[in-house]
Design an enzyme around this catalytic site. Structure first.
Site, PDB file in Angstrom:
ATOM      1  N   VAL A  58       0.804  -1.225   0.000  1.00 17.30           N
ATOM      2  CA  VAL A  58       0.000   0.000   0.000  1.00 17.30           C
ATOM      3  C   VAL A  58       0.838   1.277   0.000  1.00 17.30           C
ATOM      4  CG1 VAL A  58      -2.075  -1.001   1.052  1.00 17.30           C
ATOM      5  CG2 VAL A  58      -0.274  -0.048   2.533  1.00 17.30           C
ATOM      6  N   SER A 100      -6.988   3.761  14.867  1.00 20.07           N
ATOM      7  CA  SER A 100      -6.686   3.017  16.100  1.00 20.07           C
ATOM      8  C   SER A 100      -7.046   3.866  17.298  1.00 20.07           C
ATOM      9  CB  SER A 100      -5.181   2.718  16.144  1.00 20.07           C
ATOM     10  OG  SER A 100      -4.806   2.132  17.363  1.00 20.07           O
ATOM     11  N   TYR A 107       4.018   4.975  15.602  1.00 23.14           N
ATOM     12  CA  TYR A 107       2.701   4.348  15.369  1.00 23.14           C
ATOM     13  C   TYR A 107       1.599   5.343  15.762  1.00 23.14           C
ATOM     14  CZ  TYR A 107      -1.020   0.794  15.553  1.00 23.14           C
ATOM     15  OH  TYR A 107      -2.174   0.068  15.347  1.00 23.14           O
ATOM     16  N   ALA A 126       1.814   8.587  15.960  1.00 23.61           N
ATOM     17  CA  ALA A 126       1.813   9.741  15.055  1.00 23.61           C
ATOM     18  C   ALA A 126       1.132   9.389  13.730  1.00 23.61           C
ATOM     19  CB  ALA A 126       3.242  10.208  14.808  1.00 23.61           C
ATOM     20  N   LYS A 129      -1.157   7.112  13.200  1.00 22.45           N
ATOM     21  CA  LYS A 129      -2.602   6.921  13.379  1.00 22.45           C
ATOM     22  C   LYS A 129      -3.320   8.254  13.597  1.00 22.45           C
ATOM     23  CE  LYS A 129      -2.797   2.460  12.762  1.00 22.45           C
ATOM     24  NZ  LYS A 129      -3.509   1.893  11.599  1.00 22.45           N
TER      25      LYS A 129
HETATM   26  P1  NAD Z   1      -2.396  -7.951  11.136  1.00 20.36           P
HETATM   27  O1  NAD Z   1      -0.897  -7.935  11.147  1.00 20.36           O
HETATM   28  O2  NAD Z   1      -3.073  -9.152  11.639  1.00 20.36           O
HETATM   29  O3  NAD Z   1      -2.913  -7.594   9.666  1.00 20.36           O
HETATM   30  C1  NAD Z   1      -2.322  -6.563   8.928  1.00 20.36           C
HETATM   31  C2  NAD Z   1      -2.199  -6.994   7.474  1.00 20.36           C
HETATM   32  O4  NAD Z   1      -1.611  -5.902   6.738  1.00 20.36           O
HETATM   33  C3  NAD Z   1      -1.301  -8.216   7.259  1.00 20.36           C
HETATM   34  O5  NAD Z   1      -1.964  -9.183   6.462  1.00 20.36           O
HETATM   35  C4  NAD Z   1      -0.091  -7.661   6.540  1.00 20.36           C
HETATM   36  O6  NAD Z   1       0.513  -8.571   5.630  1.00 20.36           O
HETATM   37  C5  NAD Z   1      -0.694  -6.462   5.813  1.00 20.36           C
HETATM   38  N1  NAD Z   1       0.324  -5.479   5.460  1.00 20.36           N
HETATM   39  C6  NAD Z   1       1.370  -5.046   6.207  1.00 20.36           C
HETATM   40  N2  NAD Z   1       2.085  -4.166   5.512  1.00 20.36           N
HETATM   41  C7  NAD Z   1       1.491  -4.027   4.304  1.00 20.36           C
HETATM   42  C8  NAD Z   1       1.787  -3.256   3.152  1.00 20.36           C
HETATM   43  N3  NAD Z   1       2.832  -2.447   3.088  1.00 20.36           N
HETATM   44  N4  NAD Z   1       0.947  -3.355   2.095  1.00 20.36           N
HETATM   45  C9  NAD Z   1      -0.118  -4.189   2.129  1.00 20.36           C
HETATM   46  N5  NAD Z   1      -0.422  -4.956   3.173  1.00 20.36           N
HETATM   47  C10 NAD Z   1       0.381  -4.869   4.250  1.00 20.36           C
HETATM   48  O7  NAD Z   1      -2.845  -6.671  11.984  1.00 20.36           O
HETATM   49  P2  NAD Z   1      -4.274  -6.200  12.559  1.00 20.36           P
HETATM   50  O8  NAD Z   1      -4.142  -6.190  14.014  1.00 20.36           O
HETATM   51  O9  NAD Z   1      -5.383  -6.883  11.882  1.00 20.36           O
HETATM   52  O10 NAD Z   1      -4.231  -4.686  12.079  1.00 20.36           O
HETATM   53  C11 NAD Z   1      -5.069  -4.197  11.040  1.00 20.36           C
HETATM   54  C12 NAD Z   1      -5.193  -2.699  11.207  1.00 20.36           C
HETATM   55  O11 NAD Z   1      -5.825  -2.435  12.452  1.00 20.36           O
HETATM   56  C13 NAD Z   1      -3.839  -1.981  11.249  1.00 20.36           C
HETATM   57  O12 NAD Z   1      -3.936  -0.768  10.551  1.00 20.36           O
HETATM   58  C14 NAD Z   1      -3.636  -1.752  12.730  1.00 20.36           C
HETATM   59  O13 NAD Z   1      -2.798  -0.635  12.971  1.00 20.36           O
HETATM   60  C15 NAD Z   1      -5.057  -1.512  13.174  1.00 20.36           C
HETATM   61  N6  NAD Z   1      -5.299  -1.712  14.595  1.00 20.36           N
HETATM   62  C16 NAD Z   1      -5.118  -2.943  15.186  1.00 20.36           C
HETATM   63  C17 NAD Z   1      -5.377  -3.084  16.537  1.00 20.36           C
HETATM   64  C18 NAD Z   1      -5.215  -4.385  17.248  1.00 20.36           C
HETATM   65  O14 NAD Z   1      -5.314  -4.406  18.508  1.00 20.36           O
HETATM   66  N7  NAD Z   1      -5.002  -5.491  16.559  1.00 20.36           N
HETATM   67  C19 NAD Z   1      -5.811  -1.993  17.294  1.00 20.36           C
HETATM   68  C20 NAD Z   1      -5.961  -0.765  16.652  1.00 20.36           C
HETATM   69  C21 NAD Z   1      -5.721  -0.651  15.304  1.00 20.36           C
END
Ligand code: NAD
Length: 254
Positions: A68, A146, A160, A162, A164
């Site tokens: 991305v 987030s 992270y 910053a 978000k």
């Molecule tokens: P995850 O690691 O399980 O999934 C993230 C996915 O993004 C993975 O499949 C990874 O391969 C893909 N990815 C990473 N870099 C990429 C890139 N450059 N291009 C394309 N794909 C890429 O993580 P998650 O916990 O499901 O997180 C998903 C979103 O939710 C993220 O933006 C994360 O910051 C946000 N988030 C997660 C939490 C949590 O507690 N899990 C809380 C708040 C926000």
């Protein structure tokens, strides 16, 4: 059930669809009838996901390996989506990375990587779909920010947090610009959600300690967060734009 196919005839893109929240969001939308382009940097995870939905009566998903943070790869993703489905009704930007590095140790290269994936990524995706949504006269975007975009991150580092906050700012600004074009844009702000990202970065005792500090004393499942994303994409939220929708077990109340 009256609501079970509420995304039939709708087409969209989910980034980060290979894992965690993005994967759960994609599964939920496909089960509700949506035609999806599934994007991730990890192609094998996307293949596994499509295997799981092979029997679904939703349109066959398009799988696209895409980073991305790379403009050309995002543009190809969007072009291929239009070629396959003819339109883009919605975008969910869930691709992201987590790093826990303390500020005093933070290398510029890691700062740049964080900004590239977690902020430039959503920017590039929004930038690529908006002209299409404008032409259509409608569209919905959910940027997965987030709890870290509402306060300081519990798990991630300053970079992270910053990034978000940047996603929240981007979302609010473009929501204001794009409202007249009938495009809604919201930031989804999940809190503690048990995904591979978190499990990789956090020892079990810390997971427990974090859960114990929240009014709802447990981690969220990705499927719970996926339902909030579906709500934000659906007509049930037609008057919500420029919002940050918290789903954090009460960890932060703003
Ligand atoms: P995850 O690691 O399980 O999934 C993230 C996915 O993004 C993975 O499949 C990874 O391969 C893909 N990815 C990473 N870099 C990429 C890139 N450059 N291009 C394309 N794909 C890429 O993580 P998650 O916990 O499901 O997180 C998903 C979103 O939710 C993220 O933006 C994360 O910051 C946000 N988030 C997660 C939490 C949590 O507690 N899990 C809380 C708040 C926000």
């Amino acid at each position: 059930m009256a609501n079970s196919k509420r995304f039939s005839g709708k087409f969209g893109i989910v980034t980060g669809a290979g894992s965690g929240i993005g994967r759960a969001a994609a599964l939920n939308l496909i089960q509700a009838g949506a035609g999806l382009s599934l994007a991730d940097i990890d192609e094998s995870s996307l293949k596994a996901l499509t295997g799981e939905v092979a029997g679904s009566d939703a349109p066959k998903p398009l799988i696209q390996k895409a980073d991305v943070s790379a403009e050309a790869e995002v543009q190809l993703l969007v072009d291929n989506t239009v070629a396959r489905f003819g339109r883009i009704d919605f975008l969910v930007t869930s691709a992201g990375i987590l790093r826990r590095t303390q500020f005093a140790e933070l290398a510029i290269s890691e700062w740049d990587l964080m900004m590239a994936v977690n902020l430039r990524g959503p920017f590039l995706c929004c930038r690529a779909v908006v002209p299409i949504m404008m032409k259509q006269g409608a569209g919905v975007i959910v940027n997965v920010a987030s709890l870290a975009g509402r306060t300081a991150s519990v798990l991630g580092g300053a970079h992270y947090t910053a990034a978000k906050h940047g996603v929240v700012g981007l979302t609010r600004h473009i929501a204001r610009e794009l409202g007249p074009a009938n495009i809604r844009v919201n930031a989804f702000c999940p809190g503690a959600t048990l995904t591979p990202m978190v499990q990789r970065a956090t020892p079990p005792e810390e997971l427990e300690r974090i859960a114990g500090g929240m009014p709802i004393r447990r981690w969220s499942k990705p499927e719970e967060q996926a339902r909030v994303i579906a709500f934000l994409l659906s007509e049930d939220s037609n008057f919500i734009t420029g919002a940050c929708i918290d789903s954090n077990g009460g960890a932060v109340m703003v």
